[in-house]
Scaffold this active site. Structure first.
Site, short mmCIF file in Angstrom:
data_model
loop_
_atom_site.label_atom_id
_atom_site.label_comp_id
_atom_site.label_asym_id
_atom_site.label_seq_id
_atom_site.Cartn_x
_atom_site.Cartn_y
_atom_site.Cartn_z
N SER A 106 0.81 -1.21 0.00
CA SER A 106 0.00 0.00 0.00
C SER A 106 0.85 1.26 0.00
CB SER A 106 -0.92 0.01 1.23
OG SER A 106 -1.59 1.25 1.34
N CYS A 107 0.40 2.28 -0.76
CA CYS A 107 1.08 3.58 -0.73
C CYS A 107 0.89 4.26 0.61
CB CYS A 107 0.56 4.48 -1.85
SG CYS A 107 -1.20 4.88 -1.73
N SER A 108 -0.05 3.76 1.42
CA SER A 108 -0.30 4.33 2.75
C SER A 108 0.50 3.64 3.86
CB SER A 108 -1.80 4.24 3.08
OG SER A 108 -2.55 5.04 2.21
N HIS A 126 0.65 13.53 0.18
CA HIS A 126 -0.04 12.27 0.43
C HIS A 126 -0.64 12.21 1.84
CE1 HIS A 126 -0.82 7.94 0.70
NE2 HIS A 126 -0.70 7.89 -0.61
#
Length: 473
Positions: free
Chosen positions: A254-256, A376
């Site tokens: 995940s980019c998170s 982000h």
């Protein structure tokens, strides 16, 4: 001169981009007048096509087999959790006919379809992301064509097959959901982008830029590189458990996923101990260079180590004792291209920084985001919510999460008010057109009905008075 001869396409030849778009337009036109109940029926059947346990497992296994990214158990959880949460959000919303009324301003808003959506999806989530986007597009009574990552094509094609069968089961056109014919190329994806009415891109920044330059309205996302601050008031055991669960989920696809943790000096040793207790392996300073040289090759992340199991990383890094851990921690002081560990890693590696106090921790987190991931998101573990307000007011990010397992809250959660999504906008900080989580509202055209209201005209003094008083007329 000899006249050109038209050669018919063989029946078993792959469809062209033009044919796929034509079928999508025909299907969308047939669906465009559906009422809210029929629209929600379509959304629900798409959700079930992935949520269904045997489908979720099959697609998770296929994704890991084809891409080598992530792990099967977590991909099953991701598919079902994201689908269930998105379905909750969508079924609570109106997307047909009148959706909003403001009597005071004399406005009534009506939702209309956009048309045909082209969706570019990544190899990290080749099953979940296509279905997530399809649900949102169908909520707006649109058709959607998926252009998947070549690495995840087989998984996405299977997910599309399930969605098409589900649409047929409820008596709706299968061509509301299609996949771009193989082989996927930059040329075919670009042709799709130019032919549709909206482009939504999740994945590489090259694809995002291509979407924005296609001449079609586009929504793209930015790169993640989430820093998380742990201050001296935090519940360290709780923070460590959440970070460990989030960092290790689906092997950090995940980019998170947390990429760095910045810990204030007063609790640094205790926080590290809590992270070790939660499953973190702390590499020795002497092992840092071998981790960097293995994880980055030629200045780029080593694709053979992205989102791989911990045993693969441990072997590649020469850390056999790390094979039983959930993730690997590496201490760092610097930020920037000369310090690659300060960037996004897409792997089970967490960079750890020590800060003298909260102000220094804030400065370090900002440096990290300025290097990579600006726009982000940011995480904070604290009991002092004034600090959370301070960060939200001042930081160049779309999302500031407080006391969360970042991966599970950033893309929507049952204890998070953010919309469930797999596509997170990063605002102008990363040249994105949205500064929120992608949701069904981005797949609607809105007609405004405007009726006369009582005149709302202030006096000149009300508007210019402060200027006149200070600077004169």
């Amino acid at each position: 001169m000899t006249a050109a001869v038209s050669v018919p396409r063989p029946a078993d030849a792959p469809a062209t981009v033009e044919e796929v778009v034509r079928r999508a337009r025909a299907a969308q036109q047939a669906f465009a007048e559906a009422d809210q109940a029929r629209t929600d029926e379509a959304v629900r059947t798409l959700a079930w096509s992935l949520y269904k346990p045997e489908h979720a497992r099959e697609l998770a296994e296929l994704a890991v087999a084809d891409t080598g990214l992530g792990n099967v158990p977590d991909k099953i959880v991701k598919k079902q959790r994201k689908t269930f949460g998105t379905l909750r959000d969508l079924l609570r919303a109106k997307s047909v006919g009148e959706i909003e009324r403001d009597e005071r301003r004399g406005l009534v808003k009506f939702a209309k379809p956009l048309g045909v959506v082209g969706a570019v999806t990544p190899s990290t989530n080749p099953g979940a992301t296509p279905v997530n986007k399809a649900m949102m597009a169908i909520k707006g009574r649109n058709a959607i064509i998926i252009a998947p990552s070549p690495l995840g094509y087989r998984t996405t094609a299977r997910a599309v097959d399930y969605m098409r069968a589900a649409l047929q089961q409820v008596g709706l056109p299968q061509d509301l959901v299609q996949i771009l014919p193989a082989p996927i190329t930059k040329a075919s994806t670009q042709s799709l982008m130019q032919a549709v009415d909206l482009v939504v891109v999740t994945g590489s920044q090259d694809n995002v830029r291509r979407g924005y330059s296609s001449g079609t309205p586009a929504i793209g996302v930015g790169a993640g590189n989430v820093p998380v601050i742990i201050d001296e008031t935090a519940d360290l055991a709780d923070a460590a458990r959440k970070i460990a669960a989030s960092k290790s989920f689906d092997n950090a696809t995940s980019c998170s996923s947390e990429n760095s943790v910045v810990i204030v000096d007063a609790v640094y040793d205790a926080a590290l101990a809590a992270l070790r207790d939660a499953g973190g392996f702390l590499a020795e300073p002497s092992q840092k260079s071998q981790i960097e040289s293995a994880l980055w090759q030629g200045g780029k992340l080593n694709r053979d180590l992205i989102a791989r199991d911990i045993v693969v990383l441990a072997a590649a890094f020469g850390l056999p004792q790390a094979a039983t851990a959930k993730f690997i921690m590496v201490e760092e002081t610097g930020v920037g291209w000369e310090h690659p560990l300060s960037g996004e890693k897409l792997s089970l590696v967490l960079t750890v920084y020590r800060a003298s106090d909260f102000a220094a921790a804030t400065a370090k987190a900002r440096d990290i985001l300025d290097y990579q991931g600006r726009g982000h998101s940011l995480g904070l573990h604290t009991k002092d919510f004034a600090r959370a307000y301070q960060l939200a007011e001042s930081f160049p990010v779309v999302r500031v999460l407080v006391n969360f397992a970042h991966t599970f809250g950033n893309g929507g959660g049952f204890d998070s008010g953010l919309d469930f999504t797999l596509t997170m906008g990063c605002g102008s900080w990363q040249k994105n057109s949205i500064s929120e989580n992608l949701n069904y509202r981005h797949f609607l055209n809105i007609t405004h009905l405007v009726v006369p209201i009582a005149e709302d005209r202030p006096s000149e003094d009300e508007l210019f008075g402060p200027h006149w008083q200070r600077y004169g007329r």
